[in-house]
Scaffold this active site. Structure first.
Site, mmCIF file in Angstrom:
data_model
loop_
_atom_site.group_PDB
_atom_site.id
_atom_site.type_symbol
_atom_site.label_atom_id
_atom_site.label_comp_id
_atom_site.label_asym_id
_atom_site.label_seq_id
_atom_site.Cartn_x
_atom_site.Cartn_y
_atom_site.Cartn_z
ATOM 1 N N ASP A 157 0.772 -1.262 0.000
ATOM 2 C CA ASP A 157 0.000 0.000 0.000
ATOM 3 C C ASP A 157 0.801 1.310 0.000
ATOM 4 O OD1 ASP A 157 -1.556 -2.127 0.844
ATOM 5 O OD2 ASP A 157 -2.215 -1.189 2.693
ATOM 6 N N GLU A 207 -10.486 -2.402 4.555
ATOM 7 C CA GLU A 207 -9.139 -1.886 4.798
ATOM 8 C C GLU A 207 -8.975 -0.506 4.148
ATOM 9 O OE1 GLU A 207 -6.439 -5.914 4.892
ATOM 10 O OE2 GLU A 207 -6.782 -5.112 2.908
HETATM 11 C C1 FRU Z 1 -3.870 -3.632 2.800
HETATM 12 C C2 FRU Z 1 -3.220 -4.048 4.104
HETATM 13 C C3 FRU Z 1 -3.585 -3.077 5.202
HETATM 14 C C4 FRU Z 1 -2.453 -3.252 6.175
HETATM 15 C C5 FRU Z 1 -1.278 -3.490 5.267
HETATM 16 C C6 FRU Z 1 -0.244 -4.420 5.815
HETATM 17 O O1 FRU Z 1 -3.219 -4.086 1.670
HETATM 18 O O2 FRU Z 1 -3.618 -5.369 4.441
HETATM 19 O O3 FRU Z 1 -4.862 -3.298 5.757
HETATM 20 O O4 FRU Z 1 -2.267 -2.120 6.986
HETATM 21 O O5 FRU Z 1 -1.799 -4.010 4.063
HETATM 22 O O6 FRU Z 1 0.884 -4.457 5.009
#
Ligand code: FRU
Length: 479
Positions: A22, A201
């Site tokens: 992300d 998320e």
């Molecule tokens: C989304 C996610 C978020 C988390 C991160 C962990 O892709 O699962 O919810 O904070 O990636 O790397």
């Protein structure tokens, strides 16, 4: 340009090496765009998360910076946002850059506790170079919700307070704070609305203007449960009064119908511009895609706006105006009657794996744009009239055997009611971004051909008339 590494994007941000997911903490500050990102510097698969860092003056030419945030005794550094604390509400210093993120404690997870994700903050007084974690972390303690993460914070001017949008398992929880340290729960949204094929998320909440009126947009990424499988981002439009989000409509809408735009959120501090970048991959196969030294890239920066179609409000995306700098040289043709096949490569001297093709005013009949190489591999981008759907078909697009669900045809509804179709296609070695009808329908897909796709043709058995085709070669920003 020279493509030194196979499949390395040339004008999309990708880490120099190792694993990325992300985008995090995107913020504009003193003429510089900051991109932080979920990063594991030890491997090309997911692991203990850090915040990687890159800076840019135009969101296209990026400079790699040292890692900004490292895991600590409270855990890994998961996704979150960054703000400029202009009024020094937190007391860290005037115009401090403050990061708000999730501390994910792997020990708590291992012990099967339900409180291992907590919200924390850190600040930088030297424009994002060095960071100090707040001694009072976490600032929001987990009340017993396993998935409790990805804080997106904004300044709510009207009430002189910060608002946090947090993903809390199957809903959004809004919090507010005067100082980024003390947070109060305001409301919840979405338990019984929208898509729930997976956990919620990476949310984002921001205002846009439509016909002079303020409309709030709530983005929510979900994994799995996307319209074409795996992870994707849905959105709602509605009202927000500083406490509660009230949606205008209850139907599920997707910001991008392709499989490769996830966890996208917008930059802070960009005034009236709303600029989004997403992670150009999908949890379904992100860790096994056939790239060697690094994994994944971000989408191009896109400016978001709203459009009304049949009394409903939709989000539309377009490349930021800075993207014009990437355009090298254009050729075009007008009033083309395509029956069977039209070879853009020979007609328009189009032979590069970095290009933009704009097709304007196409009669709405079945057609596809075919990107191909001399190995018989191809990627199809097109329109299916009977279904009134756009599609990207990557089932013969090269290396596809690394994950059983990868080789598929993806579809997206045509939202526009215009008679004729206009498309913009942006391709960069191993990705394509389709912006149809002024960005009302968007699809982003990645692919991995044995050698780059440098041939383009348009196929239509039924025949289509195209008012104008413009082919533009794009520049590489890889140094
Ligand atoms: C989304 C996610 C978020 C988390 C991160 C962990 O892709 O699962 O919810 O904070 O990636 O790397």
């Amino acid at each position: 340009h020279k493509v030194a590494e196979p499949h390395r994007p040339q004008f999309h941000f990708s880490p120099k090496e190792k694993w990325m997911n992300d985008p995090n903490g995107m913020v504009y500050h003193k003429g510089v765009y900051h991109l932080f990102y979920q990063y594991y510097p030890e491997s090309t698969v997911w692991g203990p998360m850090h915040w990687g860092h890159a800076t840019s003056k135009d969101m296209l030419q990026w400079e790699h910076q040292p890692v900004a945030l490292y895991p600590d005794s409270l855990g890994y550094i998961f996704s979150g946002s960054a703000v400029i604390d202009v009024n020094n509400t937190a007391g860290f210093g005037k115009a401090a850059m403050v990061a708000i993120f999730t501390h994910h404690n792997p020990k708590g997870e291992e012990a099967k506790r339900n409180d291992f994700q907590n919200q924390s903050i850190a600040y930088s007084l030297d424009d994002g170079k060095t960071w100090t974690k707040y001694a009072g972390n976490p600032v929001i303690k987990n009340p017993g919700i396993v998935d409790f993460r990805d804080p997106k914070v904004m300044w709510f001017e009207k009430e002189n307070k910060w608002v946090m949008t947090l993903a809390t398992k199957d809903r959004i929880t809004f919090y507010s704070s005067p100082d980024l340290k003390n947070w109060r729960k305001e409301s919840e949204f979405g338990e019984t609305l929208g898509a729930h094929g997976g956990v919620w998320e990476c949310p984002d909440l921001f205002p846009l203007t439509l016909n002079g009126k303020k409309v709030w947009v709530l983005l929510i990424s979900i994994n799995p449960g996307g319209p074409n499988g795996g992870s994707a981002t849905q959105y709602f439009t509605g009202d927000f009064d500083g406490k509660t989000f009230t949606p205008f409509e209850t139907e599920t809408k997707w910001m991008d119908y392709g499989t490769d735009n996830y966890a996208g959120v917008t930059f802070s501090n960009t005034g009236n511009r709303r600029i989004l970048m997403g992670w150009m991959s999908n949890w379904q196969y992100a860790q096994v895609v056939p790239t060697k030294n690094w994994r994944s890239a971000m989408t191009i920066p896109r400016e978001l706006n709203l459009k009304e179609v049949n009394k409903k409000i939709f989000l539309a995306s377009k490349p930021v105006k800075e993207f014009d700098k990437m355009l090298v040289k254009s050729t075009s043709a007008s009033n083309i009657n395509i029956k069977n096949s039209y070879n853009l490569t020979s007609k328009l001297g189009a032979a590069s794996s970095l290009f933009q093709v704009c097709l304007n005013d196409i009669t709405a009949n079945d057609f596809s744009i075919v990107l191909s190489n001399n190995k018989g591999e191809e990627l199809l981008i097109g329109y299916d009239k009977a279904a009134n759907q756009y599609f990207i078909d990557r089932s013969k697009s090269g290396i596809i055997d690394f994950e059983p669900g990868f080789a598929k045809k993806h579809v997206a509804p045509r939202i526009s009611t215009n008679k004729n179709i206009s498309l913009k296609i942006i391709a960069d070695v191993s990705s394509v971004e389709l912006l149809a009808d002024d960005g009302l329908t968007v699809m982003t897909d990645v692919f991995f051909p044995a050698v780059p796709f440098t041939s383009i043709s348009i196929r239509s058995v039924k025949g289509v008339l195209v008012k104008n085709i413009q082919y533009t070669q794009l520049r590489s920003t890889v140094k």
